[in-house]
Design an enzyme around this catalytic site. Structure first.
Site, PDB file in Angstrom:
ATOM      1  N   HIS A 187      -6.542   0.152  -9.667  1.00 60.11           N
ATOM      2  CA  HIS A 187      -5.473   0.830  -8.916  1.00 60.11           C
ATOM      3  C   HIS A 187      -6.181   1.623  -7.831  1.00 60.11           C
ATOM      4  O   HIS A 187      -6.806   2.644  -8.116  1.00 60.11           O
ATOM      5  CB  HIS A 187      -4.701   1.752  -9.856  1.00 60.11           C
ATOM      6  CG  HIS A 187      -3.552   2.457  -9.192  1.00 60.11           C
ATOM      7  ND1 HIS A 187      -2.546   1.789  -8.549  1.00 60.11           N
ATOM      8  CD2 HIS A 187      -3.257   3.769  -9.071  1.00 60.11           C
ATOM      9  CE1 HIS A 187      -1.676   2.654  -8.064  1.00 60.11           C
ATOM     10  NE2 HIS A 187      -2.087   3.868  -8.363  1.00 60.11           N
ATOM     11  N   ASP A 312       5.104  -5.131 -10.067  1.00 63.09           N
ATOM     12  CA  ASP A 312       4.817  -3.751 -10.460  1.00 63.09           C
ATOM     13  C   ASP A 312       5.968  -3.190 -11.302  1.00 63.09           C
ATOM     14  O   ASP A 312       6.325  -2.023 -11.205  1.00 63.09           O
ATOM     15  CB  ASP A 312       4.551  -2.872  -9.232  1.00 63.09           C
ATOM     16  CG  ASP A 312       3.929  -1.527  -9.612  1.00 63.09           C
ATOM     17  OD1 ASP A 312       3.242  -1.461 -10.648  1.00 63.09           O
ATOM     18  OD2 ASP A 312       4.141  -0.549  -8.871  1.00 63.09           O
TER      19      ASP A 312
END
Lengths: 432, 313
Positions: A187, A312
């Site tokens: 991330h 996501d």
């Protein structure tokens, strides 16, 4: 899975993103794989006992492969279970879902991987593949048992929404993972610069909200790529959100580094202005950026600098979302809407149908080393049949996910999935 | 009975969204309220029978008492609810609190909350009128209105004035509301402060940006100082109080850069010796005490304007 009857789909618009081929024709499935496809609207012979589906010219494409979804199982089943996420995925045309390791307990032990694989096999309609934690307890300090977790079935290693910040741990993880052929997914966000709650800029200033500069992303991305150059470990930036990151990834690929990257469907379809009057369903990480960033990531996707689109998918309930913006949780659901939202870009002329489907199926399958994501004799019969033009208004009440935190609440979308098969088994079908 | 001029809004959530006409309507009403407040008999009956709840999630002496007094002078029944005595501390969400209060059928709720957008969120869940008494770093509309009223009464007109807003603009809802209001009424707005305390995009919000007090105050008609929170003084945004006062604190030397008849304002509470020197705060050019008086008048005006739109009003 192989005991389901043969399926024959006639009169379809076959779109194979792997080869870029498009043709009107038919496709036959038996024993979980594609056994025949051809240009004739009907095949020469219909196999015995086959279920015949008339596609009426709709698009037949490989099922989508989503590299990033959060499922609450184990530990937060009130948000999403493998079963409910599987229903949402099937309805949205996603046939392979990679589940993030931020569960309770986290997926940092081969036994949890094993549990998830068994549980998904028993309860989920689509393929659910666990990603394992990159560090023990997701604490960012010690690497997990990468080899054992891979043997158990983990498809890659990531700390999910948490960036691995310690450069020494990242260096060693990349180095160690390299020899196992393991993929590390990051991330890309430096948390010390990401103390804000939306994109930094005029809009955040007007709303009185602390901003997250693009540099939170570019700083982490550049650092990681230096380490990739040093270690030659396989690295995937989970989601990039801004124009500068596109240039950084482009440079790394040009230099021949083993790097790929993804983008959230939300960053492709929305920008910071969609937050409007503090709409918390649009509070995301990475944050929605400026329109210039959105157009840059769309262009990078069309060009292939960005490899994959992820949903996501992150179910959040009323408790965590119906709060003042700064106090609300990040995340939006997306499994069920990613195709229709992606088609919005196609209808707007921003990207072609083939490159869109490639980033949602072929590319992620290739990165994960999976045989699906293509229309090919012998490939797994993970298929979707959809009408890219069919309009609908999104009714959150009708979504399969337990949580309804969709940013596309009441949006007018086009693209309805009529049929989804996983290994030749029909897991979603609407009549007509 | 005097009629209240039409104010076409159910809530006052911010200055954003008000037209220049709406703003002057409120300022004209406030001018009349000043007269009422200066009489021996300060009571009006405009809000008789109405219930006003002051819901303060963040401690405030000045704003809360100002709203309380304004409500009482208009004849409303005023109830104060502060966070210390409420169930918020027991984990109740903002929405639940809003629904609970709504069930008690108030006519007006005055809300202060530490999170930007919280007042808007609450306003969507209740049937009565909501007044924003400050939400995070977003807006504090009655402060901007009382500042405008103070300026107008001292300078005659706001159009064409140069107003320098100085200090911690990044965290200031007062600065945001003032920038919008002063721009709407035709002032030249400047934002002055160290770059660590200036949010991005200020120019597009209609402010000229200065990082030097000398440049920023040059030719200013109004110098508006902002409070610097204690936790931001020691190394996080500025190195120290001493350094901040030296470069950004308003003292007689820096005030001399402004016009000779420049006036000094501060929304309070002041940190004397941090953002403003004591002699300036209490000096002849200071409007700080008058701002407090105007605060009550402006809040009376806002309550009256919104009450005129209430059902059975």
């Amino acid at each position: 899975m192989t005991d389901s009857p043969p399926v024959l789909i006639r009169d379809a618009r076959l779109v194979d993103p792997a080869s870029g081929r498009e043709q009107r024709g038919h496709l036959a499935v038996a024993n979980g794989v594609i056994v025949e496809m051809g240009a004739g609207i009907d095949p020469v012979a219909v196999p015995d006992g086959a279920r015949v589906v008339d596609a009426n010219g709709r698009v037949l494409a490989p099922g989508l492969v989503d590299m990033r979804a959060f499922v609450g199982e184990p530990g937060a089943e009130y948000r999403e279970t493998l079963a409910s996420a599987g229903r949402a995925a099937a309805a949205g045309g996603v046939t392979t879902v990679v589940c993030m390791p931020e569960t309770d307990p986290p997926v940092d032990d081969p036994a949890v991987v094993d549990f998830l694989i068994r549980r998904a096999r028993d309860t989920a309609a689509v393929r659910m593949l666990p990603a394992a934690a990159l560090t023990k307890g997701l604490h960012g300090a010690e690497m997990t048992e990468i080899g054992l977790l891979m043997e158990a079935g983990a498809v890659f290693f990531t700390d999910g929404t948490r960036a691995l910040t310690d450069p020494l741990v990242m260096r060693r993880a990349l180095t160690y993972a390299r020899d196992f052929g393991a993929l590390i997914v990051q991330h890309v966000e430096e948390p010390r610069l990401a103390g804000g709650v939306m994109n930094e800029g005029e809009l955040a200033s007007r709303l009185g909200l602390p901003g997250i500069p693009r540099e939170a992303e570019t700083l982490m991305l550049e650092r990681d790529l230096r380490l990739v150059r040093l270690t030659r470990g396989r690295y995937h930036a989970a989601m990039i959100s801004c124009a500068d990151s596109v240039e950084i990834v482009r440079g790394a690929k040009k230099a021949g580094l083993p790097v790929t990257c993804g983008v959230s469907i939300n960053s492709l379809a929305l920008n910071e202005n969609d937050i409007g009057p503090y709409r918390t369903f649009l509070k995301l990480s990475p944050p929605l950026r400026h329109e210039d960033d959105r157009t840059a990531v769309v262009a990078a996707l069309a060009e292939g600098v960005i490899d994959v689109i992820v949903s996501d998918h992150d179910p959040q309930d009323v408790e965590t979302k119906r709060r003042p913006f700064a106090e609300a949780a990040n995340g939006a659901i997306g499994l069920e809407t990613m195709l229709a939202v992606g088609l919005r870009l196609v209808h707007a002329g921003e990207i072609g149908l083939v490159p869109l489907l490639r980033a949602m199926s072929t590319r992620p399958a290739d990165i994960l080393g999976l045989p699906q994501g293509r229309l090919e004799v012998g490939a797994p019969a993970d298929l979707i049949l959809f009408d890219p033009d069919e309009p609908f208004v999104l009714d959150p009440g009708k979504l399969q996910s337990i949580c309804k935190n969709t940013p596309f609440d009441e949006a007018r979308l086009q693209g309805v999935v009529h049929l989804t098969t996983v290994a030749g088994r029909i897991v979603h079908e609407i009549a007509g | 009975m005097s009629t209240t001029p039409r104010f076409p809004h159910r809530h006052l959530l911010g200055i954003e969204g008000l037209s220049p006409h709406d703003i002057t309507t409120l300022l004209d009403l406030a001018d009349r309220a000043v007269e009422v407040s200066r009489q021996v008999e300060k009571k009006k009956t405009t809000l008789r029978g109405r219930t006003q709840i002051n819901l303060f999630f963040e401690a405030s002496t000045r704003t809360q008492s100002s709203f309380e007094l304004a409500g009482k002078r208009l004849g409303a029944d005023v109830m104060n609810m502060s966070v210390a005595s409420s169930s918020i501390k027991k984990g109740e969400t903002l929405i639940d609190t809003a629904m609970t209060l709504n069930a008690m059928r108030p006519d007006l709720i005055v809300v202060r909350h530490h999170a930007a957008g919280a007042v808007q969120l609450l306003a969507r869940k209740v049937d009565c009128s909501v007044i924003n008494a400050g939400d995070g770093a977003h807006e504090h509309p009655t402060q901007a209105l009382l500042d405008a009223l103070t300026i107008r009464r001292n300078k005659g007109d706001i159009r064409g004035l140069v107003v320098a807003i100085c200090g911690d603009i990044l965290h200031s809802r007062v600065a945001r509301s003032n920038m919008i209001l002063l721009n709407a009424l035709g002032a030249e707005v400047r934002a002055v402060g160290p770059a660590t305390l200036l949010p991005s995009g200020l120019e597009r919000m209609g402010a000229k940006v200065f990082t030097s007090m000398k440049e920023g105050l040059k030719g200013a008609d109004i110098v508006m100082m902002l409070r610097l929170q204690r936790e931001r003084m020691n190394g996080s945004f500025v190195p120290s109080v001493k350094e901040y006062f030296r470069f950004y604190g308003l003292d007689s030397e820096k005030l001399a850069y402004a016009k000779p008849d420049a006036l000094v304002m501060h929304p309070g509470p002041m940190n004397r010796g941090v953002e403003i020197a004591s002699d300036i705060a209490d000096g002849a050019q200071s409007l700080i005490r008058e701002q407090v008086e105007m605060g009550v008048a402006v809040r009376m005006a806002v309550l009256e304007a919104l009450a005129s739109n209430l059902p059975n009003g």
